[in-house]
Design a protein around this motif. Structure first.
Motif, mmCIF file in Angstrom:
data_model
loop_
_atom_site.group_PDB
_atom_site.id
_atom_site.type_symbol
_atom_site.label_atom_id
_atom_site.label_comp_id
_atom_site.label_asym_id
_atom_site.label_seq_id
_atom_site.Cartn_x
_atom_site.Cartn_y
_atom_site.Cartn_z
ATOM 1 N N LEU A 192 0.864 -1.180 0.000
ATOM 2 C CA LEU A 192 0.000 0.000 0.000
ATOM 3 C C LEU A 192 0.904 1.235 0.000
ATOM 4 C CD1 LEU A 192 -3.136 0.449 0.125
ATOM 5 C CD2 LEU A 192 -2.808 0.995 2.543
ATOM 6 N N SER A 193 0.768 2.068 -1.034
ATOM 7 C CA SER A 193 1.592 3.266 -1.183
ATOM 8 C C SER A 193 0.680 4.479 -1.277
ATOM 9 C CB SER A 193 2.465 3.160 -2.436
ATOM 10 O OG SER A 193 3.257 4.313 -2.608
ATOM 11 N N VAL A 194 0.985 5.516 -0.511
ATOM 12 C CA VAL A 194 0.114 6.697 -0.416
ATOM 13 C C VAL A 194 0.212 7.522 -1.695
ATOM 14 C CG1 VAL A 194 -0.445 8.739 0.941
ATOM 15 C CG2 VAL A 194 0.496 6.711 2.077
ATOM 16 N N ASN A 195 -0.926 7.811 -2.312
ATOM 17 C CA ASN A 195 -0.948 8.589 -3.546
ATOM 18 C C ASN A 195 -1.078 10.084 -3.263
ATOM 19 O OD1 ASN A 195 -0.781 6.294 -5.118
ATOM 20 N ND2 ASN A 195 -2.989 6.112 -5.398
ATOM 21 N N HIS A 196 -0.448 10.892 -4.158
ATOM 22 C CA HIS A 196 -0.514 12.375 -4.126
ATOM 23 C C HIS A 196 -0.756 12.916 -2.712
ATOM 24 C CE1 HIS A 196 -4.806 11.342 -4.468
ATOM 25 N NE2 HIS A 196 -4.590 10.866 -5.681
ATOM 26 N N PRO A 197 0.188 12.686 -1.790
ATOM 27 C CA PRO A 197 -0.082 12.940 -0.366
ATOM 28 C C PRO A 197 -0.419 14.381 -0.018
ATOM 29 C CG PRO A 197 2.246 12.469 -0.741
ATOM 30 C CD PRO A 197 1.537 12.130 -1.995
ATOM 31 N N ALA A 198 0.205 15.368 -0.670
ATOM 32 C CA ALA A 198 -0.015 16.768 -0.279
ATOM 33 C C ALA A 198 -0.935 17.511 -1.240
ATOM 34 C CB ALA A 198 1.320 17.505 -0.166
ATOM 35 N N ARG A 199 -1.725 16.787 -2.013
ATOM 36 C CA ARG A 199 -2.592 17.472 -2.983
ATOM 37 C C ARG A 199 -3.610 18.378 -2.312
ATOM 38 N NH1 ARG A 199 -5.103 13.906 -7.581
ATOM 39 N NH2 ARG A 199 -3.074 14.370 -8.534
ATOM 40 N N GLN A 200 -4.026 18.061 -1.094
ATOM 41 C CA GLN A 200 -5.036 18.870 -0.407
ATOM 42 C C GLN A 200 -4.437 20.055 0.349
ATOM 43 O OE1 GLN A 200 -8.366 17.959 -0.834
ATOM 44 N NE2 GLN A 200 -7.397 16.536 -2.254
ATOM 45 N N ALA A 201 -3.113 20.169 0.383
ATOM 46 C CA ALA A 201 -2.479 21.231 1.159
ATOM 47 C C ALA A 201 -2.737 22.601 0.535
ATOM 48 C CB ALA A 201 -0.980 20.984 1.261
ATOM 49 N N ASP A 202 -2.974 23.595 1.399
ATOM 50 C CA ASP A 202 -3.137 24.970 0.949
ATOM 51 C C ASP A 202 -1.848 25.771 1.061
ATOM 52 O OD1 ASP A 202 -5.869 24.692 0.351
ATOM 53 O OD2 ASP A 202 -6.432 25.083 2.431
ATOM 54 N N GLU A 203 -0.961 25.339 1.939
ATOM 55 C CA GLU A 203 0.282 26.055 2.181
ATOM 56 C C GLU A 203 1.420 25.054 2.322
ATOM 57 O OE1 GLU A 203 0.531 29.249 2.087
ATOM 58 O OE2 GLU A 203 -1.605 29.822 2.145
ATOM 59 N N LEU A 204 2.638 25.577 2.284
ATOM 60 C CA LEU A 204 3.801 24.736 2.529
ATOM 61 C C LEU A 204 3.783 24.258 3.972
ATOM 62 C CD1 LEU A 204 6.533 23.599 1.546
ATOM 63 C CD2 LEU A 204 7.583 25.734 2.347
ATOM 64 N N GLY A 205 3.834 22.941 4.154
ATOM 65 C CA GLY A 205 3.891 22.375 5.490
ATOM 66 C C GLY A 205 2.569 22.294 6.215
ATOM 67 N N GLN A 206 1.476 22.672 5.551
ATOM 68 C CA GLN A 206 0.150 22.624 6.180
ATOM 69 C C GLN A 206 -0.676 21.580 5.441
ATOM 70 O OE1 GLN A 206 -0.476 24.523 8.984
ATOM 71 N NE2 GLN A 206 1.686 25.082 8.729
ATOM 72 N N PHE A 207 -0.881 20.414 6.048
ATOM 73 C CA PHE A 207 -1.452 19.271 5.356
ATOM 74 C C PHE A 207 -2.880 18.996 5.802
ATOM 75 C CE2 PHE A 207 3.176 18.561 5.829
ATOM 76 C CZ PHE A 207 3.511 18.758 4.498
ATOM 77 N N LYS A 208 -3.672 18.474 4.863
ATOM 78 C CA LYS A 208 -5.055 18.108 5.132
ATOM 79 C C LYS A 208 -5.290 16.655 4.728
ATOM 80 C CE LYS A 208 -7.049 22.707 4.198
ATOM 81 N NZ LYS A 208 -7.998 23.439 3.312
ATOM 82 N N LYS A 209 -6.152 15.986 5.458
ATOM 83 C CA LYS A 209 -6.577 14.606 5.173
ATOM 84 C C LYS A 209 -5.412 13.623 5.228
ATOM 85 C CE LYS A 209 -10.229 13.283 4.229
ATOM 86 N NZ LYS A 209 -11.304 12.775 5.109
ATOM 87 N N VAL A 210 -4.400 13.822 4.380
ATOM 88 C CA VAL A 210 -3.228 12.955 4.418
ATOM 89 C C VAL A 210 -2.128 13.729 5.136
ATOM 90 C CG1 VAL A 210 -1.548 11.635 3.092
ATOM 91 C CG2 VAL A 210 -3.896 11.871 2.251
ATOM 92 N N THR A 211 -1.763 13.291 6.318
ATOM 93 C CA THR A 211 -0.775 14.004 7.117
ATOM 94 C C THR A 211 0.393 13.093 7.449
ATOM 95 O OG1 THR A 211 -1.741 13.373 9.250
ATOM 96 C CG2 THR A 211 -2.638 15.353 8.181
ATOM 97 N N PRO A 212 1.560 13.669 7.727
ATOM 98 C CA PRO A 212 2.694 12.839 8.150
ATOM 99 C C PRO A 212 2.386 12.023 9.395
ATOM 100 C CG PRO A 212 3.454 15.027 7.524
ATOM 101 C CD PRO A 212 1.951 15.082 7.529
ATOM 102 N N GLU A 213 1.610 12.595 10.307
ATOM 103 C CA GLU A 213 1.270 11.873 11.534
ATOM 104 C C GLU A 213 0.500 10.597 11.226
ATOM 105 O OE1 GLU A 213 2.327 15.922 12.228
ATOM 106 O OE2 GLU A 213 0.700 15.124 10.979
ATOM 107 N N LYS A 214 -0.452 10.688 10.316
ATOM 108 C CA LYS A 214 -1.209 9.501 9.937
ATOM 109 C C LYS A 214 -0.308 8.470 9.264
ATOM 110 C CE LYS A 214 -5.703 11.791 9.274
ATOM 111 N NZ LYS A 214 -6.747 12.147 8.273
#
Length: 485
Positions: A192-214
């Protein structure tokens, strides 16, 4: 970006390391020899076909409308993948209400027929998994007699959009962890490989739905299943009109919030950023490149054919198990626009060598880093013959520091050497460069990237209308360095 740059600028130890390291000369009289009995096999693990359906919700259960979200038969995707230089691919249709039956009863028989119709290319069974409490991931099923049943079990029991109308009941982190535990317990285990992980981000380093923590939690739960993420996402033709001209309003890779950097997801592109924070914790985390093909840009969509622009190369033999093991083990490099077709990165001490995806157990003496690449000197699928203008050697330390996890940065990571054409020598078919890496008190890793843009020291945020063919990058996955106990 200033926060990340400021953090990286504090990496005094690495600056000193860079200052005392030296480039080792190479000889044109020596021919570089690739290691082992494997080869770099190009592929794409994110390809949609006619079973990526839209849904008629006026019926109960909803009726799938085939060809609704993607246009092509499986065999056409396979034929075009083969035509564009791929040796392996994965069919990854979207799920939906009761889509597990569509996959089992319709998509799988078509895949079996496609394997016979287009021999010579390995065609894995899989799907774009609707990830609970996140977005999408590529699910790759090992090639066995039970592959159809294995995907049916996973999709029917755990795919978020399988449930209708109460999808929200599956859209929780607890349900995702339940799914991962089930996959980790399977034999053989899927990837299982995460697709387009930061596509939902609005800013640099600000992540939505797919986050590094998850993603950290996912890998902790299923370490043999969660392998990494897409570094070079699909939809790279989103800035190209059907007639081949540039669309000045097109957004590269369809990253409508915060853009890609040189066509690369910010989690990969930023030195010392998310990817390096994972590696600095001691994680084995690899990146891939995909087309995310739904339909070609000449038909009004935003995609290239599989292999036309982006390729994931796996160091493997030409069989299913070897390719999947290579993906799982991070024996991978990625490239755009056929900038290169082979890449070798090794770290060695007398009597021992580690290559991409491997670990070198070092003693307290310097190591030699060797980088070799093959420039095909042929036209790519845009009728260009791009050249490598620069290769960057990146080094980071492994500490397991809590700062890496909290801030998603690795302040020890930086480019320790930039190689230009005058810094490498031709050895047989390869361009080769070496570098002496001083002994370090900590574990670490090296990785490599390169570009046709010699003067662009870091991949810059992509502007609307950018021509993807003029901004090409490649990335290796890491070679890991550990200390003798």
């Amino acid at each position: 970006m200033s926060r990340v740059k400021n953090v990286i600028s504090t990496a005094i130890a690495l600056t000193l390391l860079s200052a005392c390291a030296k480039t080792v000369s190479t000889s044109d009289n020596y021919d570089f020899k690739p290691p082992g009995n494997k080869q770099w096999l190009a592929g794409d693990h994110h390809i949609h076909g006619k079973f990526s359906a839209k849904w008629d919700t006026s019926t109960q259960p909803p009726t799938p409308i085939l060809f609704g979200d993607a246009h092509y038969f499986t065999a056409l995707n396979a034929q075009m993948a083969k035509q564009h230089g791929l040796q392996w691919m994965v069919t990854t249709d979207h799920g939906g209400p009761k889509h597990s039956r569509v996959n089992l009863e319709q998509a799988y028989p078509e895949l079996v027929a496609s394997r016979k119709a287009v021999p010579g290319i390995l065609q894995f069974y899989g799907m774009e998994f609707d990830t609970p409490n996140a977005r999408h991931s590529t699910l790759i099923i090992p090639h066995t007699d039970e592959e159809a049943q294995q995907l049916y079990t996973i999709e029917s029991q755990f795919n978020r959009r399988e449930a209708f109308p109460n999808e929200f009941e599956r859209d929780t982190e607890a349900f995702m962890l339940k799914a991962l535990k089930a996959m980790q317990a399977m034999s053989p285990r899927p990837v299982l490989s995460v697709n387009h992980p930061a596509r939902q981000a609005d800013e640099l380093g600000q992540f939505k739905k797919v986050t590094p923590e998850k993603m950290r939690l996912w890998q902790d739960t299923a370490p043999d299943v969660i392998t990494g993420m897409t570094g070079i996402p699909g939809h790279q033709a989103a800035t190209i009109n059907p007639d081949g001209s540039n669309d000045p309003e097109g957004t590269r890779a369809e990253y409508y919030g915060y853009p890609t950097h040189g066509g690369t997801d910010q989690m990969t592109a930023i030195v010392g950023g998310v990817w390096d924070s994972f590696l600095g914790e001691g994680r084995r985390w690899s990146i891939t490149a995909v087309s995310d093909s739904h339909a070609h840009y000449t038909e009004g969509r935003t995609d290239f054919w599989p292999g036309e622009y982006a390729k994931t190369y796996v160091y493997a033999q030409q069989d299913y198990d070897s390719v999947l093991n290579g993906l799982r083990g991070g024996k991978v490099f990625v490239t755009m626009g056929d900038l290169i077709t082979e890449l070798y990165v090794s770290v060695s001490q007398p009597g021992k060598t580690a290559n991409i995806g491997d670990t070198l157990i070092t003693d307290d003496t310097p190591s030699t880093v060797t980088i070799a690449f093959l420039d095909p000197h042929t036209l790519n699928y845009h009728d260009d013959n791009p050249s490598v203008g620069r290769v960057d050697l990146i080094y980071g330390e492994v500490h397991g520091n809590k700062e890496f996890t909290v801030n998603n940065v690795n302040p020890t990571t930086e480019v320790i050497k930039r190689f230009y054409p005058g810094d490498w020598s031709r050895q047989g078919n390869y361009q080769v460069m070496t570098f002496e890496l001083p002994a370090s008190a900590s574990a670490g890793y090296v990785r490599v990237r390169g570009t046709n843009r010699a003067k662009e020291l870091e991949p810059q945020p992509d502007v609307k209308g950018e021509n993807p063919w003029t901004d090409l990058w490649f990335y290796s996955n890491p070679v890991y360095i550990d200390k003798a106990k």
